[in-house]
Motif scaffolding. Structure first.
Motif: not given
Length: 70
Positions: A4-12, A18-25
């Motif tokens: 899935m395409r997601a806006a994700a954070l690697e830390r608080f 946040r970065t737009i990345t591909q993550l496993p569902v």
């Protein structure tokens, strides 16, 4: 494996980190369902989540994908 395409954070931190990345569902658990989302919103609670304000309320796993409003 589905992704899935997601806006994700690697830390608080600030929402701007946040970065737009591909993550496993991940597979839904027995009491969960999997839905396809066409649009999502961010509310004030999500901003508290990404800064770590609500980390005591529920366990947090990174990458953190805020946005419970779909």
């Amino acid at each position: 494996m589905m992704t899935m395409r997601a806006a994700a954070l690697e830390r608080f931190g600030p929402a701007e980190s946040r970065t737009i990345t591909q993550l496993p569902v991940r597979e839904p658990a027995g009491h969960e369902v999997l839905i396809r989302v066409a649009a999502a919103a961010v509310n004030p609670a999500d901003l508290g989540m990404v800064t770590g304000r609500y980390r005591w309320r529920e366990p947090v796993r990174f990458p953190l994908v805020p946005g419970y409003d779909v």
